[in-house]
Design a protein around this motif. Structure first.
Motif, short mmCIF file in Angstrom:
data_model
loop_
_atom_site.label_atom_id
_atom_site.label_comp_id
_atom_site.label_asym_id
_atom_site.label_seq_id
_atom_site.Cartn_x
_atom_site.Cartn_y
_atom_site.Cartn_z
N VAL A 220 0.84 -1.21 0.00
CA VAL A 220 0.00 0.00 0.00
C VAL A 220 0.87 1.25 0.00
O VAL A 220 0.61 2.21 -0.73
CB VAL A 220 -0.96 0.00 1.20
N TRP A 221 1.92 1.26 0.83
CA TRP A 221 2.83 2.41 0.85
C TRP A 221 3.35 2.71 -0.54
O TRP A 221 3.38 3.85 -0.97
CB TRP A 221 4.04 2.12 1.75
N MET A 222 3.81 1.66 -1.21
CA MET A 222 4.41 1.86 -2.51
C MET A 222 3.38 2.35 -3.52
O MET A 222 3.66 3.20 -4.36
CB MET A 222 5.06 0.56 -3.00
N PHE A 223 2.16 1.85 -3.39
CA PHE A 223 1.09 2.34 -4.26
C PHE A 223 0.88 3.84 -4.04
O PHE A 223 0.81 4.63 -4.97
CB PHE A 223 -0.20 1.57 -4.00
N ASN A 224 0.80 4.23 -2.76
CA ASN A 224 0.60 5.64 -2.43
C ASN A 224 1.73 6.51 -2.95
O ASN A 224 1.53 7.65 -3.34
CB ASN A 224 0.49 5.82 -0.91
N GLY B 19 1.13 10.25 -6.41
CA GLY B 19 1.44 11.67 -6.53
C GLY B 19 2.15 12.03 -7.83
O GLY B 19 1.68 12.90 -8.57
N PRO B 20 3.28 11.36 -8.13
CA PRO B 20 3.98 11.66 -9.38
C PRO B 20 3.12 11.46 -10.63
O PRO B 20 3.21 12.25 -11.57
CB PRO B 20 5.15 10.66 -9.38
N VAL B 21 2.25 10.44 -10.61
CA VAL B 21 1.41 10.21 -11.79
C VAL B 21 0.43 11.36 -11.98
O VAL B 21 0.25 11.86 -13.10
CB VAL B 21 0.66 8.86 -11.68
N ILE B 22 -0.18 11.83 -10.87
CA ILE B 22 -1.11 12.96 -10.97
C ILE B 22 -0.38 14.17 -11.54
O ILE B 22 -0.84 14.82 -12.47
CB ILE B 22 -1.71 13.29 -9.58
N ALA B 23 0.81 14.48 -10.97
CA ALA B 23 1.57 15.64 -11.42
C ALA B 23 1.94 15.50 -12.90
O ALA B 23 1.83 16.45 -13.67
CB ALA B 23 2.82 15.81 -10.57
N LEU C 271 11.32 21.72 -2.13
CA LEU C 271 12.60 22.23 -2.62
C LEU C 271 13.47 21.13 -3.22
O LEU C 271 14.49 21.41 -3.85
CB LEU C 271 13.36 22.92 -1.48
N ALA C 272 13.08 19.87 -3.01
CA ALA C 272 13.85 18.77 -3.58
C ALA C 272 13.31 18.36 -4.95
O ALA C 272 13.82 17.44 -5.57
CB ALA C 272 13.84 17.57 -2.64
N GLY C 273 12.25 19.03 -5.40
CA GLY C 273 11.70 18.68 -6.70
C GLY C 273 10.71 17.53 -6.65
O GLY C 273 10.43 16.90 -7.65
N GLN C 274 10.16 17.28 -5.46
CA GLN C 274 9.22 16.17 -5.30
C GLN C 274 7.89 16.44 -6.02
O GLN C 274 7.24 15.53 -6.50
CB GLN C 274 8.97 15.99 -3.80
N GLN D 28 -5.66 3.91 3.57
CA GLN D 28 -5.09 5.16 3.07
C GLN D 28 -5.20 5.31 1.56
O GLN D 28 -4.87 6.35 1.01
CB GLN D 28 -3.60 5.23 3.45
N ILE D 29 -5.64 4.24 0.89
CA ILE D 29 -5.64 4.29 -0.58
C ILE D 29 -6.63 5.34 -1.10
O ILE D 29 -6.29 6.15 -1.96
CB ILE D 29 -5.98 2.89 -1.15
N ILE D 30 -7.83 5.35 -0.56
CA ILE D 30 -8.85 6.28 -1.05
C ILE D 30 -8.41 7.74 -0.86
O ILE D 30 -8.43 8.52 -1.81
CB ILE D 30 -10.22 6.01 -0.38
N PRO D 31 -7.97 8.15 0.37
CA PRO D 31 -7.54 9.55 0.49
C PRO D 31 -6.35 9.90 -0.39
O PRO D 31 -6.25 11.03 -0.86
CB PRO D 31 -7.19 9.69 1.98
N THR D 32 -5.47 8.93 -0.64
CA THR D 32 -4.34 9.22 -1.54
C THR D 32 -4.84 9.53 -2.94
O THR D 32 -4.39 10.48 -3.58
CB THR D 32 -3.39 8.01 -1.59
N LEU D 33 -5.79 8.73 -3.42
CA LEU D 33 -6.31 8.98 -4.76
C LEU D 33 -7.10 10.29 -4.81
O LEU D 33 -7.14 10.97 -5.84
CB LEU D 33 -7.21 7.82 -5.20
#
Lengths: 265, 261
Positions: A26-30, A34-38, A188-191, B181-186
């Protein structure tokens, strides 16, 4: 402290992390979301024909690789170390013949080793979607430079957190400080946005501030966006930060330990 | 109904008392919220350095949307998130037993029991941003627009609650305690208008992860661009999803074996 002891610590952390396989997934999915949305947002702007400092290929390469580099250079020890100091858990570690930093390093490396095989397939799927625009360096020298500056970036991030977490010797609650640093540092790290897209009058500041050397720099090396002089300056600054932070950590830790009164002892 | 309101009011009072014990937490979350907002504003500042308009949205309009996102996020973090994020613990440790024993619908108690008043400050900051940015975006404050925006937003929040709760019922069977946490992340995608995303994803961001209902449609309503059918679809969908979540909860409870028994 020898390598055999460290190897044991590492094995221990590997086993602990393996118990949390589901959570790691799950962590890795999360981490990937973010990068995909950006990326999708910037590609929308790109498709509209807006002039941007990055072209489509550079955006794709940057954001597809971002999750992997973020994971490999990340640290999570700041709050943990601060709590160990504040609540006196540190006492138990101090009586053992292993320095505190070795525990934290083993935990850092162990978790990353387990996380990598979960993260790579996810990034692989995204890379498949964008395979036409993904550009990896063809030169082996670029890969070599990347292989050198990646662990150094992880080192800068790690030591930065060590110093910040050690402030708990003097300040009761550094959690706020650590979290603010995490947020501002990520920016500031370009995340969120590649540093190359920031306003040009900030470029001098962006180049010398430490957070660039925790994440952005290896990515810039990998996307081949740097001239030879920029590379040279970058490496020089990264090594300087690494040494400076190591020095700072040694001093802060030593002085702090002398002040440590071990709550509950 | 009145009974439920009375119980909820008690929960609010209890959390206010608890809140007063942790004043530092209040400042911390205020500072963190401000910093997050500043970073988001700066990100848009960077994007709009290169253009006046992206996918039909001006910078002022984006700031209105960001304010609405902050408002929604603040409300969600105050009322919904703290409960959703403890469901897995309730199941794993068997603490759910104590909630099931109470003479009230278990879904109500599980979903409303914890309230974090300090997150309300973030919601207010979001509201402030909306008010600040509305002249830049050319918002005409008309009663109809405002009502439509609020209805869209509420249906978005209810939809988010329902899909989150629904996904949490899977926790009765799975092991990963952080899958909540998956839903809030999305839902982070709601920081941008859905028109920023490829067509395929837009459907998902409207009907599965209700980003469109929570932020895009309310902003558009304020600009006077209301898609009326969507308003009714939103209400109907929210009611349907709430019913579905209730059904799944009852079904999942039958598989609840408590801990250590």
């Amino acid at each position: 402290m020898n390598l055999r002891v460290f190897w044991r610590l590492l094995l221990y952390d590997l086993q602990v992390t393996l118990e949390y396989r589901g959570e790691v997934l799950v962590w890795m999915f999360n981490l990937v979301v973010g990068p995909v949305i950006a990326l999708l947002v910037w590609l929308t702007a790109n498709q509209q024909g807006i002039e941007l400092p990055y072209n489509r290929q550079q955006f794709v390469t940057y954001y597809v690789l971002l999750a992997i580099i973020t994971m490999l250079t990340s640290t999570w020890l700041g709050e943990f170390l601060a709590e160990e100091i504040r609540l006196g858990g540190l006492s138990h570690r101090l009586i053992r013949p292993v320095p505190m930093i070795a525990y934290l390093l083993a935990n850092n490396l162990g978790e990353k080793l387990i996380k990598l095989p979960y993260l790579l397939p996810m990034v692989g799927v995204i890379a498949l979607f964008f395979r036409d625009d993904l550009r990896m360096p063809e030169d082996w020298q670029d890969w070599l430079l990347f292989a050198i500056c990646l662990p150094m970036a992880a080192g800068v991030a790690f030591l930065l957190d060590m110093v910040l977490g050690s402030l708990a010797f003097w300040i009761d609650d550094v959690r706020a400080l650590v979290r603010m640093k995490d947020l501002a540092g990520a920016f500031l790290a370009g995340q969120f946005v590649p540093l190359a897209l920031f306003p040009p009058n900030l470029s001098g500041f962006l180049e010398v501030q430490p957070f660039r050397y925790t994440l952005s720099f290896p990515l810039e090396v990998l996307t081949g966006a740097l001239s030879p002089e920029q590379l040279q300056r970058g490496f020089l600054l990264q090594i300087s930060y690494l040494l400076l932070l190591w020095l700072l950590y040694s001093v802060v830790w030593r002085v702090g330990l002398r002040k440590f009164s071990a709550v509950g002892a | 109904m009145l009974y439920y309101l009375r119980v909820w009011w008690r929960l609010v009072l209890m959390s206010l008392i608890r809140e007063a014990e942790y004043r530092l937490n209040f400042l911390l979350s205020l500072g963190e919220g401000m910093l997050q907002l500043i970073i988001a504003v700066l990100t848009f500042e960077i994007l709009y350095r290169f253009t006046d308009e992206v996918a039909g949205w001006t910078q002022g309009q984006m700031l209105v949307l960001l304010g609405i996102y902050r408002l929604v996020e603040g409300l969600v973090n105050m009322l919904i998130a703290p409960n959703q994020l403890t469901v897995s613990q309730l199941i794993r440790r068997g603490d759910l037993d104590f909630l099931l024993l109470r003479p009230i619908a278990s879904q109500f108690l599980v979903s409303t029991r914890i309230i974090r008043p300090h997150e309300g400050v973030n919601a207010l900051i979001g509201l402030g941003l909306v008010l600040y940015a509305s002249p830049l975006a050319g918002v005409q404050w008309q009663f109809g627009n405002l009502v439509a925006a609020i209805i869209f937003m509420i249906s978005g929040i209810l939809l988010l609650y329902a899909i989150w709760f629904l996904s949490n019922t899977a926790l009765f069977w799975t092991q990963a305690r952080n899958q909540d946490q998956i839903i809030p992340t999305l839902f982070q995608a709601a920081r941008y208008p859905v028109s920023f995303f490829p067509r395929m994803l837009r459907i998902g961001l409207t009907f599965v992860i209700p980003a469109a209902f929570a932020t895009t449609f309310p902003s558009q309503a304020l600009f006077g661009q209301i898609t009326w059918p969507m308003l009714f679809i939103g209400i109907a969908l929210a009611l349907g999803m709430l019913l579905l979540s209730a059904g799944c909860w009852v079904f999942a409870l039958r598989h609840y074996t408590s801990a250590s028994s």
